[in-house]
Design an enzyme around this catalytic site. Structure first.
Site, PDB file in Angstrom:
ATOM      1  N   GLU A  37      -2.810  -1.340  -0.074  1.00 51.99           N
ATOM      2  CA  GLU A  37      -1.903  -2.033   0.406  1.00 51.99           C
ATOM      3  C   GLU A  37      -2.115  -3.592  -0.336  1.00 51.99           C
ATOM      4  O   GLU A  37      -3.051  -4.289  -0.280  1.00 51.99           O
ATOM      5  CB  GLU A  37      -2.337  -2.507   1.894  1.00 51.99           C
ATOM      6  CG  GLU A  37      -1.632  -3.454   2.922  1.00 51.99           C
ATOM      7  CD  GLU A  37      -2.312  -3.526   4.129  1.00 51.99           C
ATOM      8  OE1 GLU A  37      -3.372  -4.034   4.269  1.00 51.99           O
ATOM      9  OE2 GLU A  37      -1.562  -3.459   5.114  1.00 51.99           O
ATOM     10  N   TYR A  54       5.467  -7.669   1.335  1.00 52.56           N
ATOM     11  CA  TYR A  54       4.404  -6.576   1.716  1.00 52.56           C
ATOM     12  C   TYR A  54       4.865  -5.404   0.969  1.00 52.56           C
ATOM     13  O   TYR A  54       6.018  -5.174   0.990  1.00 52.56           O
ATOM     14  CB  TYR A  54       4.364  -6.490   3.095  1.00 52.56           C
ATOM     15  CG  TYR A  54       3.488  -5.384   3.559  1.00 52.56           C
ATOM     16  CD1 TYR A  54       2.206  -5.676   3.983  1.00 52.56           C
ATOM     17  CD2 TYR A  54       3.825  -4.075   3.472  1.00 52.56           C
ATOM     18  CE1 TYR A  54       1.249  -4.670   4.377  1.00 52.56           C
ATOM     19  CE2 TYR A  54       3.031  -3.131   3.832  1.00 52.56           C
ATOM     20  CZ  TYR A  54       1.748  -3.376   4.500  1.00 52.56           C
ATOM     21  OH  TYR A  54       0.652  -2.558   4.913  1.00 52.56           O
TER      22      TYR A  54
END
Ligand code: ADP
Ligand code: MG
Length: 395
Positions: free
Chosen positions: A204, A116
């Protein structure tokens, strides 16, 4: 403003961020054609909506999953038939889901690790913040709750920008060594440049993947842009998909009104964002629930007030309206005329409480009183909030 994943890919390409090859399709036939063009052994077909959790979502026709791997053009066509035109319900869409009008057809890559990586604008430190984790591919909120130690945060000095020593630190924390560390530095710097130059508030990448042959790729990206900077981001603005936005907010933006829909039943019409916030607070304080945030701006016109009424009344949940206007730049009498006209045009049936203060307030109050409309005037914010809450409860 948000964009779709296929548009995020296009932006990433512009900034040299490595991601799988792919293209958007609006019909099953287009999906099949893209598969032939890509010529990849494995293909992924992904529903394009402004929400995450697609992989685990379900379509309104019962079809499971908004992300599917397949191998042939025929399979892609068949998948597209199940997905296009149907609503996809995920843990982020609410029970009605979002209609899927486009698919991203991309090369599927083999994955050895899912990570991530995000850059967001952190308002507490007034600077960009990098968030990264080895736990990619899943809800970062869940990771934050169950294993917060697996999330690293690196603030970036906005004047210096992201520094190579920082990218190496992040790469090391993600256990990216050797060539992967070199790729990570390049990728993180490219995403940072994209974040700054596109006026993003969030980029993101989830997941950021490592492939078995040692490549680092951004597989899925979510963007948020600063609406106040859109005037200088025409390429970004061109990516806007109004079908994905709250129709009330789209209508409001056409009249330059700042409107955010909420889930209460007392609508407020206010000038100035600070006063609008205080109005929502006082409604809540008096036992009511605001139906929206609505700032008509410092110098609102009669037309804007009228449009604001239409938008407020378009919401079936609204059971009462509180108008709270401070006439600083604005003339209270202009607003009073706007309110009277709008109430007449919309044949207003629900309680309306008006609190006016400031420039030319006496003329404004006279206009309201002479209108013969069944509205209540209030002498202060507290008085107005108490009156509208009581009127809505009584109705
Ligand atoms: P969402 O976050 O909305 O569920 P993602 O794009 O993250 O959608 O896809 C969900 C999962 O599907 C990813 O975590 C990954 O495992 C897999 N996936 C997505 N895109 C690809 C791709 N191009 N190649 C291989 N697997 C993929
Ligand atoms: Mg994802």
């Amino acid at each position: 403003m948000n964009i779709h994943e296929y548009q995020a890919r296009e932006l990433f390409q512009k900034f040299g961020v490595a991601s799988p090859l792919g293209k958007a399709a609006s019909t099953p036939e287009e999906a099949a054609t893209i598969v032939k063009e890509l010529g990849a052994a494995q293909i992924v077909v992904k529903a394009q909506i402004h929400a995450g959790g697609r992989g685990k979502g379900t379509f309104s026709n019962g079809f499971k999953g908004g992300v599917h791997v397949c191998h042939t053009a025929d399979e892609a066509r068949h998948l597209a038939e199940q997905m296009l035109g149907h609503a996809l319900i995920t843990n982020q869409t609410g029970p009605d889901g979002r209609q899927v009008n486009k698919l991203l057809v991309a090369e599927a890559v083999d994955i050895s690790r899912e990570l991530y990586f995000a850059i967001l604008f952190d308002r507490t430190i007034c600077a960009p913040m990098i968030i990264a984790s080895t736990e990619g591919g899943m809800d970062i909120e869940a990771v934050a709750e169950h294993s917060p130690e697996k999330i690293i945060r690196i603030p970036v000095d906005p004047l210096l920008g992201l520094q190579p020593y920082q990218t190496r630190k992040i790469a090391a924390a993600l256990d990216l060594r050797g060539s992967l560390m070199t790729q990570a530095t390049k990728l993180f710097l490219a995403i940072y440049r994209c974040f700054i130059e596109s006026d993003c508030t969030l980029v993101e990448v989830n997941p950021l993947v490592v492939t078995p042959d040692g490549r680092l790729l951004a597989l899925d990206a979510k963007f948020n842009f600063d609406d106040n900077a859109l005037y200088r981001q025409s390429a970004v603005l061109a990516m806007r998909d109004k079908a994905e936005e709250d129709p009330r907010e789209v209508a409001a933006s056409e009249f330059n009104l700042n409107y955010i829909g909420l889930d209460g039943n007392i609508a407020c019409l206010v000038n100035g964002a600070g006063l609008a916030m205080a109005t929502m607070d006082i409604i809540q304080h008096c036992g009511g629930r605001p139906a929206n945030f609505l700032d008509v701006g410092g110098g609102a016109t009669k037309e804007q007030v009228s449009a604001a009424f239409q938008i407020i009344l378009g919401d079936q949940a609204v059971k009462g309206i509180m108008v709270n206007i401070f006439g600083g730049i604005m003339d209270c009498d202009v607003i009073a005329h706007g309110i009277v006209d709008a109430a007449r045009e919309t044949a207003l049936q629900i309680p309306l409480v008006v609190r006016l203060e400031g420039n030319n307030v006496d003329a404004g109050k006279k206009t309201l009183a002479a209108s013969g409309l069944a509205l209540q005037s209030a002498s202060s914010m507290q008085d107005a909030a108490e009156k509208i809450v009581a009127a809505v409860h009584a109705a």
